[in-house]
Design a protein around this motif. Structure first.
Motif, short mmCIF file in Angstrom:
data_model
loop_
_atom_site.label_atom_id
_atom_site.label_comp_id
_atom_site.label_asym_id
_atom_site.label_seq_id
_atom_site.Cartn_x
_atom_site.Cartn_y
_atom_site.Cartn_z
N ALA A 16 16.00 -29.20 19.46
CA ALA A 16 16.04 -28.43 18.20
C ALA A 16 16.70 -27.07 18.43
O ALA A 16 17.48 -26.61 17.58
N LEU A 17 16.43 -26.44 19.56
CA LEU A 17 17.09 -25.17 19.87
C LEU A 17 18.59 -25.37 19.98
O LEU A 17 19.37 -24.66 19.33
N PHE A 18 19.04 -26.32 20.82
CA PHE A 18 20.47 -26.51 21.02
C PHE A 18 21.18 -26.84 19.71
O PHE A 18 22.26 -26.31 19.44
N GLU A 19 20.60 -27.70 18.91
CA GLU A 19 21.26 -28.12 17.67
C GLU A 19 21.23 -27.05 16.59
O GLU A 19 22.07 -27.06 15.70
N GLY A 20 20.29 -26.14 16.66
CA GLY A 20 20.19 -25.11 15.62
C GLY A 20 20.46 -23.70 16.13
O GLY A 20 20.18 -22.73 15.42
N MET A 21 21.00 -23.58 17.34
CA MET A 21 21.15 -22.26 17.97
C MET A 21 22.06 -21.34 17.17
O MET A 21 23.11 -21.73 16.68
N THR A 22 21.58 -20.10 17.04
CA THR A 22 22.33 -19.02 16.41
C THR A 22 22.34 -17.83 17.37
O THR A 22 21.59 -17.83 18.35
N PRO A 23 23.15 -16.82 17.10
CA PRO A 23 23.13 -15.64 17.98
C PRO A 23 21.74 -15.02 18.10
O PRO A 23 21.40 -14.47 19.15
N GLU A 24 20.92 -15.14 17.08
CA GLU A 24 19.58 -14.57 17.13
C GLU A 24 18.68 -15.26 18.16
O GLU A 24 17.76 -14.65 18.69
N HIS A 25 18.95 -16.52 18.43
CA HIS A 25 18.15 -17.25 19.42
C HIS A 25 18.35 -16.73 20.84
O HIS A 25 17.47 -16.90 21.68
N VAL A 26 19.48 -16.12 21.11
CA VAL A 26 19.79 -15.67 22.47
C VAL A 26 18.72 -14.72 22.99
O VAL A 26 18.30 -14.82 24.14
N ARG A 27 18.26 -13.82 22.13
CA ARG A 27 17.23 -12.87 22.55
C ARG A 27 15.89 -13.54 22.83
O ARG A 27 15.06 -13.00 23.56
N ALA A 28 15.66 -14.72 22.26
CA ALA A 28 14.38 -15.41 22.40
C ALA A 28 14.42 -16.57 23.39
O ALA A 28 13.53 -17.42 23.40
N LEU A 63 33.79 -17.75 20.45
CA LEU A 63 34.12 -18.95 19.67
C LEU A 63 33.66 -18.81 18.23
O LEU A 63 32.69 -18.12 17.94
N ASP A 64 34.35 -19.52 17.36
CA ASP A 64 33.95 -19.59 15.96
C ASP A 64 33.03 -20.79 15.76
O ASP A 64 33.35 -21.91 16.19
N ALA A 65 31.90 -20.56 15.13
CA ALA A 65 30.96 -21.60 14.71
C ALA A 65 30.62 -22.61 15.80
O ALA A 65 30.70 -23.82 15.58
N PRO A 66 30.21 -22.16 17.00
CA PRO A 66 29.83 -23.13 18.03
C PRO A 66 28.53 -23.84 17.67
O PRO A 66 27.59 -23.22 17.18
N ARG A 67 28.51 -25.16 17.88
CA ARG A 67 27.29 -25.91 17.59
C ARG A 67 27.25 -27.21 18.40
O ARG A 67 28.29 -27.83 18.64
N PHE A 68 26.07 -27.56 18.80
CA PHE A 68 25.83 -28.77 19.58
C PHE A 68 25.17 -29.83 18.71
O PHE A 68 24.34 -29.52 17.86
N THR A 69 25.52 -31.08 18.97
CA THR A 69 24.82 -32.22 18.40
C THR A 69 24.43 -33.11 19.58
O THR A 69 25.31 -33.59 20.31
N VAL A 70 23.14 -33.28 19.79
CA VAL A 70 22.67 -34.14 20.87
C VAL A 70 22.79 -35.58 20.39
O VAL A 70 22.24 -35.95 19.35
#
Length: 148
Positions: A16-28, A63-70
């Motif tokens: 869920a983290l990888f698929e929904g990661m945003t810049p705000e997640h980096v601090r957490a 990068l622009d709009a990086p996102r992962f799909t597992v």
């Protein structure tokens, strides 16, 4: 997070983290990686949470709009392998053209369910270098030469 957790539930959280990661997640990321976590990919090899956070922060800056799909997961106890698609755009060229990298991550989980080690496997030559101007021509030429 001192107590052992169900590894399956931990993997669900990580996916869920990888698929929904945003810049705000980096601090957490301390909720997902141990303080002394080891990370390796084709461009980096680091140890420690602050270094892992820098890698993710750089991803969002570069990068622009990086996102992962597992796309698949295999788990045996604390060992996990995730197959993924990584979509993004380059900021300096081919603007607006979505890029795709297919790869996988081997994770080792600590008893508390956080990531203790994270190694990414993907072909940097095919997935990135061949898409770059000038270097891409060289990489494609080398690939043809090696195949002949």
């Amino acid at each position: 997070m001192d107590r052992p957790v169900n590894p399956g539930a931990a993997v669900d959280r990580i996916v869920a983290l990888f698929e929904g990661m945003t810049p705000e997640h980096v601090r957490a990321l301390d909720a997902y990686y141990t303080i002394d976590a080891w990370f390796k990919d084709p461009f980096n090899e680091v140890r420690g949470l602050p270094a892992v956070q820098r890698i993710y922060a750089h991803m969002f800056e570069a990068l622009d709009a990086p996102r992962f799909t597992v796309t698949a997961r295999i788990q045996q106890g604390s060992e996990v392998f995730l197959a993924w698609d990584f979509r993004f755009g380059f900021r300096n060229f081919r603007r607006g053209q979505e890029q795709l990298v297919r790869g996988g991550s081997h994770l080792t989980l600590a008893p508390d369910g956080r990531i203790a080690s994270h190694r990414d496997y993907w072909d940097a030559a095919e997935e990135v270098y061949e898409k770059l101007p000038v270097l891409g021509n060289l990489m494609r030429w080398l690939k043809r030469r090696a195949a002949s």
